[in-house]
Design a protein around this motif. Structure first.
Motif, PDB file in Angstrom:
ATOM      1  N   SER A 339     -26.484  14.389  59.591  1.00 35.28           N
ATOM      2  CA  SER A 339     -27.298  14.941  60.884  1.00 35.28           C
ATOM      3  C   SER A 339     -26.666  16.153  61.117  1.00 35.28           C
ATOM      4  O   SER A 339     -26.083  16.791  60.188  1.00 35.28           O
ATOM      5  CB  SER A 339     -26.328  14.062  62.032  1.00 35.28           C
ATOM      6  N   TRP A 340     -27.637  16.903  62.127  1.00 34.67           N
ATOM      7  CA  TRP A 340     -27.368  18.312  62.250  1.00 34.67           C
ATOM      8  C   TRP A 340     -26.130  18.610  62.552  1.00 34.67           C
ATOM      9  O   TRP A 340     -25.211  17.911  63.349  1.00 34.67           O
ATOM     10  CB  TRP A 340     -28.300  18.784  63.274  1.00 34.67           C
ATOM     11  N   ARG A 388     -42.229  14.965  47.258  1.00 39.05           N
ATOM     12  CA  ARG A 388     -40.969  14.843  47.973  1.00 39.05           C
ATOM     13  C   ARG A 388     -40.652  15.981  48.668  1.00 39.05           C
ATOM     14  O   ARG A 388     -40.592  17.204  48.140  1.00 39.05           O
ATOM     15  CB  ARG A 388     -39.930  14.356  47.122  1.00 39.05           C
ATOM     16  N   ALA A 389     -39.985  15.982  49.851  1.00 42.27           N
ATOM     17  CA  ALA A 389     -39.479  17.107  50.784  1.00 42.27           C
ATOM     18  C   ALA A 389     -38.396  16.560  51.441  1.00 42.27           C
ATOM     19  O   ALA A 389     -38.139  15.542  52.249  1.00 42.27           O
ATOM     20  CB  ALA A 389     -40.717  17.529  51.788  1.00 42.27           C
ATOM     21  N   ILE A 390     -37.208  17.296  50.842  1.00 39.23           N
ATOM     22  CA  ILE A 390     -35.959  16.872  51.169  1.00 39.23           C
ATOM     23  C   ILE A 390     -35.420  18.077  52.236  1.00 39.23           C
ATOM     24  O   ILE A 390     -35.454  19.181  51.968  1.00 39.23           O
ATOM     25  CB  ILE A 390     -34.757  16.566  50.332  1.00 39.23           C
ATOM     26  N   GLY A 391     -35.178  17.767  53.681  1.00 35.18           N
ATOM     27  CA  GLY A 391     -34.279  18.793  54.477  1.00 35.18           C
ATOM     28  C   GLY A 391     -32.986  18.840  54.361  1.00 35.18           C
ATOM     29  O   GLY A 391     -32.260  18.387  53.466  1.00 35.18           O
ATOM     30  N   VAL A 392     -32.593  19.728  55.247  1.00 37.01           N
ATOM     31  CA  VAL A 392     -30.976  19.839  55.378  1.00 37.01           C
ATOM     32  C   VAL A 392     -30.251  18.809  55.806  1.00 37.01           C
ATOM     33  O   VAL A 392     -29.012  18.518  55.815  1.00 37.01           O
ATOM     34  CB  VAL A 392     -30.606  21.284  56.152  1.00 37.01           C
ATOM     35  N   VAL A 393     -31.120  17.850  56.470  1.00 43.76           N
ATOM     36  CA  VAL A 393     -30.490  16.460  56.779  1.00 43.76           C
ATOM     37  C   VAL A 393     -31.364  15.501  56.239  1.00 43.76           C
ATOM     38  O   VAL A 393     -32.569  15.241  56.041  1.00 43.76           O
ATOM     39  CB  VAL A 393     -30.804  16.192  58.668  1.00 43.76           C
ATOM     40  N   TYR A 394     -30.693  14.707  55.513  1.00 41.82           N
ATOM     41  CA  TYR A 394     -31.259  13.714  54.498  1.00 41.82           C
ATOM     42  C   TYR A 394     -30.582  12.467  54.373  1.00 41.82           C
ATOM     43  O   TYR A 394     -29.290  12.362  54.715  1.00 41.82           O
ATOM     44  CB  TYR A 394     -30.986  14.288  53.033  1.00 41.82           C
TER      45      TYR A 394
END
Length: 444
Positions: A339-340, A388-394
């Motif tokens: 989570s953020w 695929r695109a993974i953000g800072v929240v995964y």
């Protein structure tokens, strides 16, 4: 880019896609050399990544960047990072005598989550190399390092006031008065954004009117790169960051695509201002996520009303003067949060979903590889597939939500595939280290 008819997510044609990769993909070192050779003709080289927490993406990007710097006149590297933090890095790598000499000390100054994006061993390795490279060049020819992003609302406001205190105390006081509007939110930009959903009052009028006046009255920096000009340019940019950050957070509270567009337009405008300021034929290199680098028109982002840096750069400067590099992986590990503001974790990245681009490269059996699409017969790769695109929240367990429908040869000019990737090395979670991890296959 010509208009095209959008296709649904493809699960057919997999054999043709695999054959296209088998025909055209080069082993990684040969492929990276070819990317460098091709990108030397471009004034804008944008290098993406499929996540902000993968070691190979950072290291391969640094490798390509270092080779471009060695072989061409690169003016600067612009990254998906805060202007204020990255400007401290810029002063360090360009040998400003007032900046700390230790690269790690500078990177540990990054304190806004997610700190691991830039405060990691991979970036430290590149920056130490860049500082040494710059030390052998005259000041006007040294390669800069700048943040393009818009998040640093409070930090940029404080930087403007600090600069004006010495230059024009009356203007500094006016800036303070404008910024007082934000005091109830405790230097929490997200809290400010939330408040605008509840009450119609916001700080837009104060900030826009006063900051516009400040930008107009600040001395315009001349080219040449001396300390006075650099400080003036920094102050102007911080004023613009604060103005656009207020707009970004206000739009974020409303929902919809406009906050994304405010951010990517700001990053592209910053890129262009840096190029104009440098007044050089040297290339600009950008490091950012694939979702910012790859042309949005070749994805479903366009259907949702979003633009990005890759699209805007092509539109403003022409496709022949822009080279977009994408990256992806089949499986591995990554650093991200659940989570953020959560503590970053090392997470497993499962095998790419069936018929996605990661799966296509895996089935082709090419291992770590790269392709330049101008060299390739990429007809089998043209049907739209997931990337695929993974953000800072995964959340690895929600993997199906991490794919962007993409036409790969339209989204990028070249592509790098990593068969099995590894999580990067954040400085904070590897604080005992005093040198680059031994697992690195190469340095820059």
């Amino acid at each position: 880019m010509s208009a095209r008819k959008r296709a649904p997510q493809r699960t057919d044609g997999i054999d043709a896609a695999v054959e296209a990769v088998e025909r055209n993909a080069r082993p990684i070192e040969d492929g990276l050399d070819r990317i460098v050779e091709t990108a030397t003709d471009a004034s804008y080289v944008l290098i993406g990544e499929a996540s902000h927490g993968t070691s190979e993406f950072y290291r391969r990007r640094a490798q390509v960047t270092a080779e471009l710097i060695r072989e061409t006149d690169v003016a600067f590297v612009g990254v998906e990072g805060d202007w204020t933090d990255c400007f401290a890095v810029n002063r360090h790598v360009r040998g400003d005598p007032t900046a700390p000499e230790d690269t790690r000390t500078v990177l540990e100054g990054f304190d806004r989550w997610p700190t691991w994006m830039w405060a990691n061993w991979e970036v430290l390795d590149f920056l130490e190399w860049l500082r040494e490279y710059n030390a052998e060049r005259p000041p006007e020819d040294r390669v800069g390092f700048y943040g393009l992003d818009v998040y640093s609302l409070y930090e940029s406001m404080a930087a403007v006031v600090d600069y004006l205190d010495d230059l024009d105390p009356e203007l500094a006081e006016r800036a303070r008065d404008a910024y007082h509007c934000f005091e109830p939110y405790g230097e929490d930009a997200r809290e400010y954004a939330r408040s605008t959903r509840i009450a119609p009052e916001n700080c837009e009028d104060e900030v826009v009117s006063v900051l516009t006046d400040i930008v107009d009255k600040l001395p315009r920096p001349e080219t040449g790169g001396d300390a006075v000009d650099e400080s003036a340019f920094d102050a102007v940019q911080n004023a613009l960051v604060a103005r656009n950050a207020e707009s970004y957070y206000r739009e974020m509270a409303k929902g919809g695509p406009e906050s994304w567009n405010v951010r990517d337009r700001h990053m592209t405008d910053t890129l262009d201002r840096l190029c104009e300021r440098e007044d050089t034929e040297g290339a600009a290199i950008v490091w950012a996520h694939n979702t910012h680098v790859g042309d949005a028109r070749a994805t479903d982002m366009a259907d949702r009303g979003k633009v990005n840096i890759g699209q805007l750069a092509r539109e403003r400067h022409g496709e022949d003067d822009v080279h977009l590099v994408g990256m992806g992986t089949h499986r591995g590990s990554v650093i991200a949060g659940r989570s953020w503001d959560a503590t970053p974790e090392r997470m497993e990245v499962p095998a790419a979903t069936n018929a996605s681009y990661g799966d296509v490269f895996h089935r082709a059996g090419v291992g770590d590889a790269a392709m330049v699409f101008d060299d390739a017969d990429a007809s089998g790769l043209e049907p739209e597939r997931g990337q695929r695109a993974i953000g800072v929240v995964y959340h690895p367990e929600r993997e199906l939500g991490n794919y962007v429908p993409t036409v790969l040869p339209e989204r990028y000019d070249s592509f790098v595939h990593v068969e099995e990737s590894r999580a990067l090395y954040p400085l904070a979670t590897h604080s005992e280290r005093r040198d680059v991890p031994e697992t690195y296959p190469w340095g820059v």
